[in-house]
Design a protein around this motif. Sequence first.
Motif, PDB file in Angstrom:
ATOM      1  N   ASN A  27      -0.667 -13.740   0.010  1.00 31.25           N
ATOM      2  CA  ASN A  27      -0.375 -14.221   1.364  1.00 31.25           C
ATOM      3  C   ASN A  27       0.641 -15.357   1.311  1.00 31.25           C
ATOM      4  O   ASN A  27       0.486 -16.410   1.933  1.00 31.25           O
ATOM      5  N   PHE A  28       1.715 -15.100   0.558  1.00 29.34           N
ATOM      6  CA  PHE A  28       2.751 -16.092   0.272  1.00 29.34           C
ATOM      7  C   PHE A  28       3.384 -16.664   1.541  1.00 29.34           C
ATOM      8  O   PHE A  28       3.776 -15.933   2.442  1.00 29.34           O
ATOM      9  N   ASN A  29       3.451 -17.975   1.584  1.00 25.02           N
ATOM     10  CA  ASN A  29       4.135 -18.716   2.643  1.00 25.02           C
ATOM     11  C   ASN A  29       3.546 -18.445   4.032  1.00 25.02           C
ATOM     12  O   ASN A  29       4.234 -18.520   5.034  1.00 25.02           O
ATOM     13  N   GLU A  30       2.269 -18.094   4.080  1.00 24.83           N
ATOM     14  CA  GLU A  30       1.583 -17.825   5.347  1.00 24.83           C
ATOM     15  C   GLU A  30       0.342 -18.704   5.452  1.00 24.83           C
ATOM     16  O   GLU A  30      -0.241 -19.101   4.448  1.00 24.83           O
ATOM     17  N   THR A  31      -0.078 -18.965   6.683  1.00 24.79           N
ATOM     18  CA  THR A  31      -1.277 -19.772   6.919  1.00 24.79           C
ATOM     19  C   THR A  31      -2.273 -19.035   7.805  1.00 24.79           C
ATOM     20  O   THR A  31      -3.200 -19.639   8.331  1.00 24.79           O
ATOM     21  N   ASP A  32      -2.093 -17.714   7.956  1.00 23.34           N
ATOM     22  CA  ASP A  32      -2.902 -16.944   8.898  1.00 23.34           C
ATOM     23  C   ASP A  32      -4.149 -16.310   8.287  1.00 23.34           C
ATOM     24  O   ASP A  32      -4.839 -15.546   8.930  1.00 23.34           O
ATOM     25  N   GLY A  33      -4.467 -16.638   7.031  1.00 22.21           N
ATOM     26  CA  GLY A  33      -5.653 -16.078   6.388  1.00 22.21           C
ATOM     27  C   GLY A  33      -6.876 -16.934   6.646  1.00 22.21           C
ATOM     28  O   GLY A  33      -6.896 -17.779   7.546  1.00 22.21           O
TER      29      GLY A  33
ATOM     30  N   VAL B  28      -4.641  -4.699  -7.903  1.00 19.30           N
ATOM     31  CA  VAL B  28      -5.260  -5.529  -6.869  1.00 19.30           C
ATOM     32  C   VAL B  28      -6.125  -4.650  -5.968  1.00 19.30           C
ATOM     33  O   VAL B  28      -5.742  -3.532  -5.605  1.00 19.30           O
ATOM     34  N   TYR B  29      -7.279  -5.183  -5.603  1.00 15.98           N
ATOM     35  CA  TYR B  29      -8.176  -4.552  -4.636  1.00 15.98           C
ATOM     36  C   TYR B  29      -8.565  -5.625  -3.632  1.00 15.98           C
ATOM     37  O   TYR B  29      -8.949  -6.732  -4.015  1.00 15.98           O
ATOM     38  N   THR B  30      -8.444  -5.323  -2.352  1.00 16.77           N
ATOM     39  CA  THR B  30      -8.883  -6.264  -1.323  1.00 16.77           C
ATOM     40  C   THR B  30      -9.464  -5.492  -0.156  1.00 16.77           C
ATOM     41  O   THR B  30      -9.094  -4.339   0.090  1.00 16.77           O
ATOM     42  N   GLU B  31     -10.377  -6.137   0.546  1.00 18.28           N
ATOM     43  CA  GLU B  31     -10.944  -5.552   1.753  1.00 18.28           C
ATOM     44  C   GLU B  31     -10.212  -6.027   3.000  1.00 18.28           C
ATOM     45  O   GLU B  31     -10.520  -5.584   4.107  1.00 18.28           O
ATOM     46  N   LEU B  32      -9.239  -6.928   2.829  1.00 18.83           N
ATOM     47  CA  LEU B  32      -8.461  -7.404   3.972  1.00 18.83           C
ATOM     48  C   LEU B  32      -7.650  -6.253   4.547  1.00 18.83           C
ATOM     49  O   LEU B  32      -7.068  -5.462   3.805  1.00 18.83           O
ATOM     50  N   THR B  33      -7.593  -6.147   5.855  1.00 15.18           N
ATOM     51  CA  THR B  33      -6.919  -5.011   6.487  1.00 15.18           C
ATOM     52  C   THR B  33      -5.544  -5.348   7.039  1.00 15.18           C
ATOM     53  O   THR B  33      -4.817  -4.461   7.462  1.00 15.18           O
ATOM     54  N   THR B  34      -5.175  -6.614   7.039  1.00 16.88           N
ATOM     55  CA  THR B  34      -3.856  -7.026   7.510  1.00 16.88           C
ATOM     56  C   THR B  34      -2.895  -7.083   6.325  1.00 16.88           C
ATOM     57  O   THR B  34      -3.228  -7.694   5.306  1.00 16.88           O
ATOM     58  N   PRO B  35      -1.718  -6.456   6.404  1.00 17.91           N
ATOM     59  CA  PRO B  35      -0.767  -6.541   5.292  1.00 17.91           C
ATOM     60  C   PRO B  35      -0.401  -7.998   4.993  1.00 17.91           C
ATOM     61  O   PRO B  35      -0.266  -8.807   5.909  1.00 17.91           O
ATOM     62  N   ILE B  36      -0.275  -8.299   3.707  1.00 20.69           N
ATOM     63  CA  ILE B  36       0.068  -9.658   3.311  1.00 20.69           C
ATOM     64  C   ILE B  36       1.227  -9.646   2.317  1.00 20.69           C
ATOM     65  O   ILE B  36       1.414  -8.698   1.560  1.00 20.69           O
ATOM     66  N   SER B  37       1.990 -10.725   2.330  1.00 20.73           N
ATOM     67  CA  SER B  37       3.077 -10.904   1.380  1.00 20.73           C
ATOM     68  C   SER B  37       2.490 -11.221   0.008  1.00 20.73           C
ATOM     69  O   SER B  37       1.592 -12.055  -0.127  1.00 20.73           O
ATOM     70  N   PHE B  38       3.013 -10.550  -1.013  1.00 22.09           N
ATOM     71  CA  PHE B  38       2.526 -10.696  -2.381  1.00 22.09           C
ATOM     72  C   PHE B  38       3.733 -10.968  -3.263  1.00 22.09           C
ATOM     73  O   PHE B  38       4.696 -10.214  -3.257  1.00 22.09           O
ATOM     74  N   VAL B  39       3.692 -12.079  -3.999  1.00 22.69           N
ATOM     75  CA  VAL B  39       4.852 -12.521  -4.764  1.00 22.69           C
ATOM     76  C   VAL B  39       4.445 -12.811  -6.206  1.00 22.69           C
ATOM     77  O   VAL B  39       3.411 -13.421  -6.458  1.00 22.69           O
ATOM     78  N   ALA B  40       5.294 -12.383  -7.140  1.00 21.56           N
ATOM     79  CA  ALA B  40       5.180 -12.794  -8.541  1.00 21.56           C
ATOM     80  C   ALA B  40       6.470 -13.519  -8.889  1.00 21.56           C
ATOM     81  O   ALA B  40       7.564 -13.133  -8.456  1.00 21.56           O
ATOM     82  N   LYS B  41       6.328 -14.589  -9.664  1.00 21.70           N
ATOM     83  CA  LYS B  41       7.481 -15.422  -9.992  1.00 21.70           C
ATOM     84  C   LYS B  41       7.373 -15.871 -11.441  1.00 21.70           C
ATOM     85  O   LYS B  41       6.277 -16.153 -11.922  1.00 21.70           O
ATOM     86  N   VAL B  42       8.509 -15.906 -12.135  1.00 24.93           N
ATOM     87  CA  VAL B  42       8.568 -16.556 -13.438  1.00 24.93           C
ATOM     88  C   VAL B  42       9.425 -17.799 -13.265  1.00 24.93           C
ATOM     89  O   VAL B  42      10.403 -17.804 -12.517  1.00 24.93           O
ATOM     90  N   GLU B  43       9.020 -18.867 -13.946  1.00 21.81           N
ATOM     91  CA  GLU B  43       9.730 -20.132 -13.828  1.00 21.81           C
ATOM     92  C   GLU B  43       9.562 -20.930 -15.114  1.00 21.81           C
ATOM     93  O   GLU B  43       8.852 -20.496 -16.023  1.00 21.81           O
ATOM     94  N   GLY B  44      10.190 -22.090 -15.154  1.00 17.31           N
ATOM     95  CA  GLY B  44      10.085 -22.958 -16.320  1.00 17.31           C
ATOM     96  C   GLY B  44      11.251 -22.808 -17.273  1.00 17.31           C
ATOM     97  O   GLY B  44      11.312 -23.491 -18.295  1.00 17.31           O
ATOM     98  N   GLY B  45      12.189 -21.934 -16.958  1.00 17.59           N
ATOM     99  CA  GLY B  45      13.388 -21.746 -17.777  1.00 17.59           C
ATOM    100  C   GLY B  45      14.620 -22.101 -16.963  1.00 17.59           C
ATOM    101  O   GLY B  45      14.537 -22.773 -15.932  1.00 17.59           O
ATOM    102  N   THR B  46      15.754 -21.611 -17.411  1.00 20.48           N
ATOM    103  CA  THR B  46      17.008 -21.933 -16.727  1.00 20.48           C
ATOM    104  C   THR B  46      17.193 -21.161 -15.431  1.00 20.48           C
ATOM    105  O   THR B  46      17.871 -21.633 -14.527  1.00 20.48           O
ATOM    106  N   THR B  47      16.599 -19.970 -15.328  1.00 22.29           N
ATOM    107  CA  THR B  47      16.757 -19.153 -14.129  1.00 22.29           C
ATOM    108  C   THR B  47      15.416 -18.587 -13.705  1.00 22.29           C
ATOM    109  O   THR B  47      14.968 -17.567 -14.238  1.00 22.29           O
ATOM    110  N   PRO B  48      14.735 -19.219 -12.743  1.00 20.25           N
ATOM    111  CA  PRO B  48      13.484 -18.637 -12.239  1.00 20.25           C
ATOM    112  C   PRO B  48      13.795 -17.400 -11.393  1.00 20.25           C
ATOM    113  O   PRO B  48      14.923 -17.215 -10.936  1.00 20.25           O
TER     114      PRO B  48
END
Length: 184
Positions: free
Chosen positions: A88-94, A32-52
């Motif tokens: 920017n997971f679960n945030e609205t400040d962007g 990932v490359y970004t010019e944003l200077t404020t730290p942001i939450s970054f999430v990866a998730k797997v789903e669609g099976g028995t245990t996401p």
Amino acid sequence: AIDNGTEPFDALIVDYGAPIDLTTNPIFHIKVYTELTTPISFVAKVEGGTTPLEISTTIDVSNEWTEFTFDFSSVADSGNTTLVVFFNFNETDGTTTDTYYIDDLFFGPADTEETMCEDPILSDFECDLPSHPFSGGVVVTNIANPFSGGINTSANVGEAIDNGTEPFDALIVDYGAPIDLTTN
């Protein structure tokens, strides 16, 4: 990738249509490359099976490429079919046009052969295990180097989390024998 940073759950979604082979390739890689200077939450998730499984980290480096890895080996047999990536997971400040450049997205194998650092190196965080175990109240985690440059361009560093309310938290290394201070 243009992300509406005012929407808390905008995501990049990849539906494989079949279970992702997390037994052979449990580690998700993304640069990932970004010019944003404020730290942001970054999430990866797997789903669609028995245990996401949702794994969080922080993008706190701007104006340089950073590689992130997410280990999904604990849900390898769950039949997950979908990869979801949140900026920017679960945030609205962007902004409505937060921009992230992404590259080299893939699931790869885990490095199954652990390497141990050798004395006098306690850990350079490139080897999997320190030559002598760390203990004490400070928690040390091996992470990708978020500030690569200058005198430290190594791929990994140790992130030390200290409980600042405990006056005597420490990083402790017990050699179990006299430390050779004559040679080193």
